[in-house]
Design an enzyme around this catalytic site. Sequence first.
Site, short mmCIF file in Angstrom:
data_model
loop_
_atom_site.label_atom_id
_atom_site.label_comp_id
_atom_site.label_asym_id
_atom_site.label_seq_id
_atom_site.Cartn_x
_atom_site.Cartn_y
_atom_site.Cartn_z
N ARG A 120 -5.25 -22.73 -31.90
CA ARG A 120 -3.84 -22.37 -31.63
C ARG A 120 -2.94 -23.59 -31.39
NH1 ARG A 120 -6.39 -18.26 -28.64
NH2 ARG A 120 -6.40 -16.32 -29.81
N LYS A 142 7.99 -29.93 -39.89
CA LYS A 142 7.59 -28.95 -40.91
C LYS A 142 6.19 -29.31 -41.38
CE LYS A 142 12.00 -27.48 -42.89
NZ LYS A 142 12.84 -27.44 -44.10
N GLU A 184 15.61 -39.67 -50.96
CA GLU A 184 15.87 -39.01 -49.67
C GLU A 184 16.73 -39.91 -48.77
OE1 GLU A 184 15.13 -35.91 -49.22
OE2 GLU A 184 13.34 -35.44 -50.39
N LYS A 226 17.79 -37.96 -39.44
CA LYS A 226 16.99 -36.72 -39.50
C LYS A 226 16.68 -36.21 -38.09
CE LYS A 226 13.36 -34.03 -41.36
NZ LYS A 226 12.33 -33.78 -42.35
N GLU A 236 15.91 -24.71 -38.62
CA GLU A 236 16.72 -24.53 -39.82
C GLU A 236 17.51 -23.22 -39.82
OE1 GLU A 236 14.94 -26.20 -43.40
OE2 GLU A 236 16.12 -24.82 -44.61
N ARG A 240 20.31 -27.89 -40.18
CA ARG A 240 19.16 -28.55 -40.83
C ARG A 240 19.15 -28.30 -42.33
NH1 ARG A 240 12.96 -29.20 -38.61
NH2 ARG A 240 12.18 -30.27 -40.45
N ASN A 244 18.70 -30.18 -47.28
CA ASN A 244 18.30 -29.68 -48.60
C ASN A 244 19.29 -30.08 -49.70
OD1 ASN A 244 16.03 -28.43 -47.51
ND2 ASN A 244 17.20 -26.59 -46.96
N HIS A 247 18.19 -30.22 -53.28
CA HIS A 247 16.90 -29.54 -53.38
C HIS A 247 16.97 -28.22 -54.15
CE1 HIS A 247 15.85 -32.64 -50.55
NE2 HIS A 247 14.61 -32.21 -50.42
N HIS A 251 14.37 -28.30 -56.83
CA HIS A 251 13.18 -27.45 -56.72
C HIS A 251 12.95 -26.68 -58.02
CE1 HIS A 251 10.90 -23.90 -54.94
NE2 HIS A 251 10.07 -24.92 -54.99
N HIS A 264 8.83 -35.73 -56.07
CA HIS A 264 9.81 -34.93 -55.34
C HIS A 264 11.21 -35.59 -55.33
CE1 HIS A 264 11.32 -32.08 -52.42
NE2 HIS A 264 11.62 -33.06 -51.59
P1 NAD Z 1 1.82 -38.18 -51.41
O1 NAD Z 1 1.46 -37.88 -50.04
O2 NAD Z 1 1.11 -37.46 -52.51
O3 NAD Z 1 1.68 -39.75 -51.67
C1 NAD Z 1 1.98 -40.27 -52.95
C2 NAD Z 1 0.83 -41.14 -53.47
O4 NAD Z 1 0.84 -42.38 -52.78
C3 NAD Z 1 -0.54 -40.55 -53.23
O5 NAD Z 1 -1.37 -40.88 -54.34
C4 NAD Z 1 -1.02 -41.30 -51.99
O6 NAD Z 1 -2.43 -41.34 -51.88
C5 NAD Z 1 -0.44 -42.65 -52.24
N1 NAD Z 1 -0.20 -43.45 -51.03
C6 NAD Z 1 0.29 -43.04 -49.85
N2 NAD Z 1 0.53 -44.09 -49.05
C7 NAD Z 1 0.18 -45.19 -49.73
C8 NAD Z 1 0.19 -46.58 -49.44
N3 NAD Z 1 0.70 -47.05 -48.29
N4 NAD Z 1 -0.29 -47.44 -50.37
C9 NAD Z 1 -0.75 -46.97 -51.56
N5 NAD Z 1 -0.77 -45.67 -51.91
C10 NAD Z 1 -0.31 -44.79 -50.99
O7 NAD Z 1 3.39 -37.94 -51.70
P2 NAD Z 1 4.68 -37.98 -50.76
O8 NAD Z 1 5.80 -38.12 -51.71
O9 NAD Z 1 4.54 -38.90 -49.63
O10 NAD Z 1 4.71 -36.51 -50.15
C11 NAD Z 1 4.93 -35.38 -50.95
C12 NAD Z 1 4.56 -34.17 -50.13
O11 NAD Z 1 5.40 -34.13 -48.98
C13 NAD Z 1 4.74 -32.85 -50.83
O12 NAD Z 1 3.61 -32.05 -50.60
C14 NAD Z 1 5.97 -32.23 -50.17
O13 NAD Z 1 5.91 -30.82 -50.15
C15 NAD Z 1 5.87 -32.81 -48.79
N6 NAD Z 1 7.14 -32.92 -48.07
C16 NAD Z 1 7.19 -32.44 -46.81
C17 NAD Z 1 8.36 -32.53 -46.08
C18 NAD Z 1 8.39 -32.06 -44.66
O14 NAD Z 1 9.46 -32.05 -44.05
N7 NAD Z 1 7.27 -31.69 -44.10
C19 NAD Z 1 9.49 -33.14 -46.64
C20 NAD Z 1 9.42 -33.64 -47.94
C21 NAD Z 1 8.23 -33.52 -48.66
N1 GLY Z 2 12.65 -32.09 -45.54
C1 GLY Z 2 13.62 -31.14 -45.08
C2 GLY Z 2 13.43 -30.77 -43.64
O1 GLY Z 2 12.61 -31.33 -42.97
O2 GLY Z 2 14.11 -29.90 -43.17
#
Ligand code: NAD
Ligand code: GLY
Length: 363
Positions: A120, A142, A184, A226, A236, A240, A244, A247, A251, A264
Site C-alpha cells: 500500500r 505521476k 518540455e 513544474k 490535475e 496542472r 499538457n 500534448h 499524443h 515523446h
Molecule cells: P526512457 O526512460 O525510455 O529513456 C530513454 C533512453 O535513454 C532509454 O534507452 C534509457 O535507457 C536511456 N538512458 C536513460 N538515461 C540515460 C543516461 N544518463 N545515459 C545513457 N542512456 C540513458 O525515456 P524518457 O523520455 O526519459 O521517458 C519516457 C517515459 O516517461 C514515457 O513512458 C512517458 O510516459 C513517461 N513520462 C512520464 C511523465 C510523468 O509525469 N510521470 C511525464 C512525461 C513522460
Molecule cells: N507531465 C505532465 C504532468 O506531470 O502533469
Amino acid sequence: MDTIQVNLPAGSYNIYIGTGNLDKLGEYLPFEKKRRLFVITNDLLGPLYGNSLVESLQQYGYKVLYQQVPDGEEYKSFATAEELFTSAIKGGIDRGSGVIALGGGVIGDLAGFVAATYMRGIPLIQVPTTLLAQVDSSVGGKVAINHPLGKNMIGAFYQPRLVFIDLLVLKTLDPREIRSGLAEVIKYGVIQDKGFFAFLEEHLEGIKALDLDLLSAIVKKSCSIKGGIVEKDEKERGLRALLNFGHTIGHALEVITDYRVYRHGEAVSLGMVAAAEIAVSRGLLTREEADRLVRLLDNAGLPTVIPFGADQLIPLLSRDKKAQLGRPRFVLPLGLGKAEVFDDVGEGEIREAIEKCCKKGKS
Ligand code: NAD
Ligand code: GLY
C-alpha cells in the site's frame, strides 16, 4: 548542490540538483542506515551508473536489493511490475524500506508505480537520468504502467520523498533524448515564463553542447515551474493541465505511429506548433510569437512539420485521456509566457491548424 522544495499538504520534498553527486545520494536519504533499499534500473543504466550507485549506498551502510529490468517502454508493464513485486517480497523489502528509481521516465514511472502500490505504498526516491525525467517526469508524482489498450492507463499520484538529480549523467545520453527533453523545457517557457523562453533562445547552442552551468539553469527553472504548478494543483483539477501544452495533438501523433516514430518530446514539439497555430487564428498569439516558437524548436533539432493529415489525426483526439465528454482539450498560449486550457476548440479550427503545420515553409 541546489535545492528546490515542493510543498504539498501531505508533505514537502526536496529536488537536489548537482553535478557528479550521484555517489552522495546516501547522505540525503531519509532512512535509517540498517534499512533495505530497492534500487530499480534498466540493463543499459546498470553498468553505467547502477552498480556504482549500489556500491556507494552500501558504503553508507544500507543493505541494497538491486534489480535491472530490460530497457524499453514495452517493459513499463504489468508483467515487469509483477516481477519487481516478487523480488521485493523475496528480498525482504518492507514498509521501512525505500524504492530508488534510477533511470529515465520509463523507470521512474514503473518503479514509482511499484513504490505506490507495494504494501500500500513505500517511500519513493527519484534519481532521474534523462533530461525529460529531470525536468518533468520525476517531479509531481505521476506514476504509471501501460495497459495493452492504452499508455499510462494504470497509475496513481504518488509523490517522491526526494528527487536527486546529477546533471553529469546527461553526458552519456543520446543527443536525440536531449532534444526530446528540450521540448518540455521550451514548453515551460511558453506556458509560464517569457524571460525563460528568451533565455533558451539566447543560450540554445550552449545547452545543446551540454554546458553544465546552462543545464543546471534550465533544470532548476523547469523543476521550479513544474513544482510550483504541482503545489497549486497536485491532482490535475485545473492549473496542472497547462503542462499538457502540445500534448493533445502530440499524443495523437504518438498513437497513430504506435509510439515507434517519435520520442515523446518530438511529438510534443509538433503538438505545440499546431496549438500555436490555433492560438494565432484566435488572435491569442501573434504570428511573430508563433514563428519564434517554431524557430526555437527547429534550432533545437525538433520536428515542426506534421506529416499526417487532419483526417487521420482528428478522430484520435476525442479518445484522448484529456478529452472532456469526447471534446478535445487544448492548452493555447496567450502570448509567450502565459497559457490557458480551452474546451471549445472546434473541428474546423483544428483542421486548419493541422493543415498549416503539414506544409513546409509556413509563413
Ligand atoms: P526512457 O526512460 O525510455 O529513456 C530513454 C533512453 O535513454 C532509454 O534507452 C534509457 O535507457 C536511456 N538512458 C536513460 N538515461 C540515460 C543516461 N544518463 N545515459 C545513457 N542512456 C540513458 O525515456 P524518457 O523520455 O526519459 O521517458 C519516457 C517515459 O516517461 C514515457 O513512458 C512517458 O510516459 C513517461 N513520462 C512520464 C511523465 C510523468 O509525469 N510521470 C511525464 C512525461 C513522460
Ligand atoms: N507531465 C505532465 C504532468 O506531470 O502533469
